[in-house]
Design a protein around this motif. Structure first.
Motif, mmCIF file in Angstrom:
data_model
loop_
_atom_site.group_PDB
_atom_site.id
_atom_site.type_symbol
_atom_site.label_atom_id
_atom_site.label_comp_id
_atom_site.label_asym_id
_atom_site.label_seq_id
_atom_site.Cartn_x
_atom_site.Cartn_y
_atom_site.Cartn_z
ATOM 1 N N ALA A 37 36.212 -46.164 -5.175
ATOM 2 C CA ALA A 37 36.913 -44.943 -5.566
ATOM 3 C C ALA A 37 36.481 -44.508 -6.964
ATOM 4 N N ARG A 38 36.383 -43.236 -7.122
ATOM 5 C CA ARG A 38 36.867 -42.204 -6.237
ATOM 6 C C ARG A 38 35.767 -41.652 -5.336
ATOM 7 N N GLY A 39 34.547 -41.589 -5.811
ATOM 8 C CA GLY A 39 33.476 -40.936 -5.060
ATOM 9 C C GLY A 39 33.231 -41.481 -3.675
ATOM 10 N N GLY A 40 33.510 -42.745 -3.455
ATOM 11 C CA GLY A 40 33.253 -43.351 -2.155
ATOM 12 C C GLY A 40 34.393 -43.252 -1.169
ATOM 13 N N LEU A 41 35.538 -42.682 -1.571
ATOM 14 C CA LEU A 41 36.685 -42.610 -0.663
ATOM 15 C C LEU A 41 36.389 -41.798 0.591
ATOM 16 N N VAL A 42 35.910 -40.590 0.430
ATOM 17 C CA VAL A 42 35.641 -39.730 1.584
ATOM 18 C C VAL A 42 34.494 -40.302 2.430
ATOM 19 N N PRO A 43 33.366 -40.700 1.826
ATOM 20 C CA PRO A 43 32.299 -41.288 2.645
ATOM 21 C C PRO A 43 32.739 -42.551 3.387
ATOM 22 N N ALA A 44 33.505 -43.411 2.735
ATOM 23 C CA ALA A 44 33.928 -44.660 3.380
ATOM 24 C C ALA A 44 34.808 -44.379 4.590
ATOM 25 N N GLY A 45 35.730 -43.448 4.459
ATOM 26 C CA GLY A 45 36.576 -43.089 5.594
ATOM 27 C C GLY A 45 35.767 -42.541 6.746
#
Length: 193
Positions: free
Chosen positions: A52-60
Motif C-alpha cells: 500500500a498504497r500503490g499496490g492496493l488496486v493492482p493486488a485486488g
C-alpha cells in the motif's frame, strides 16, 4: 490545476519529461496478463499481499484474476513529496498479521518497481517470517516438515524500471518513464474544497 500540470504523487519527475499513461481499461488487461504469467509459471499463491498504497488496486485485481481470496496489506512509506523520499522505506501501522505465513506461497503485488527499495523491503519482511532455506539442515527436518515452515514469496508489478534494485518475478511492462496510474493521477478531493 491545469491539464498541463497533472498531479504528481511523489515520484522524481520535473513534470516536463515524457510520461507513460495507464488508463483503467488497459490496467484491467495488465492485471489479467500478470495473473496469466503467474499461472503459466506453474506457481499459484495461497495469499496475495498488496504493497500500500500503490499496490492496493493492482493486488485486488490480480487476486481476483487468480481466484485467490486470501489477501494482506503492508503499508510502506517512501515517497513524501515530489522528488522527495525518506532515507529508507518505512513500514507503517497497522501491521499485517504474519503468523499464518509459514508454509504459504505469497505473491507480493505493487504498482511499480521504481527504485525497487520498497518492494525489496517487503519481500525481505515476508520471507523472514518463515524458515530460512538452509536452516532445516541444522534442525534435521525432513523435506515436508521444512517446507511447511518456509514462506515462498514472489513479486508482481505492473511496471518495472531499469534502475530497480530488485528484479520482480512477474512484470507486465518495463519503462524508464514516469507513470501516470489511473488511481493516483488526480489530486485528493480534499484539495478541491
Amino acid at each position: 490545476m491545469s491539464e498541463a500540470t497533472a498531479f504528481d504523487d511523489g515520484a522524481t519527475t520535473s513534470g516536463l519529461e515524457e510520461r507513460e499513461v495507464l488508463g483503467w481499461a488497459e490496467f484491467g488487461e495488465a492485471a489479467r496478463e500478470l495473473a496469466r504469467e503467474v499461472v503459466r509459471s506453474g506457481w499459484m499463491p495461497d495469499l496475495v499481499v498488496a504493497v500500500a498504497r500503490g499496490g492496493l488496486v493492482p493486488a485486488g485485481a490480480v487476486a481476483y484474476a487468480l481466484g485467490t481470496k486470501a489477501m494482506g496489506t503492508l503499508n510502506v512509506e517512501f515517497y513524501t513529496g515530489v522528488a522527495e523520499t525518506l532515507p529508507e522505506p518505512v513500514v507503517l501501522p497497522p501491521l499485517m498479521d504474519t503468523s499464518e505465513l509459514p508454509g504459504r506461497k505469497v505473491l507480493v503485488v505493487d504498482d511499480v518497481a521504481d527504485s525497487g527499495r520498497t518492494l525489496a523491503l517487503v519481500m525481505d519482511l515476508i520471507r523472514s517470517k518463515g524458515l530460512p532455506a538452509d536452516l532445516d539442515l541444522d534442525l534435521d527436518l525432513d523435506d515436508a516438515a521444512a517446507e511447511s515452515l518456509r514462506v515462498e514469496a514472489r513479486s508482481a508489478v505492473i511496471y518495472a524500471k531499469p534502475r530497480s534494485v530488485i528484479e520482480p518475478d512477474y512484470v507486465w511492462r518495463r519503462t524508464d518513464r514516469w507513470i501516470m496510474f489511473p488511481w493516483s493521477s488526480q489530486p485528493p478531493v480534499t484539495e478541491e474544497l
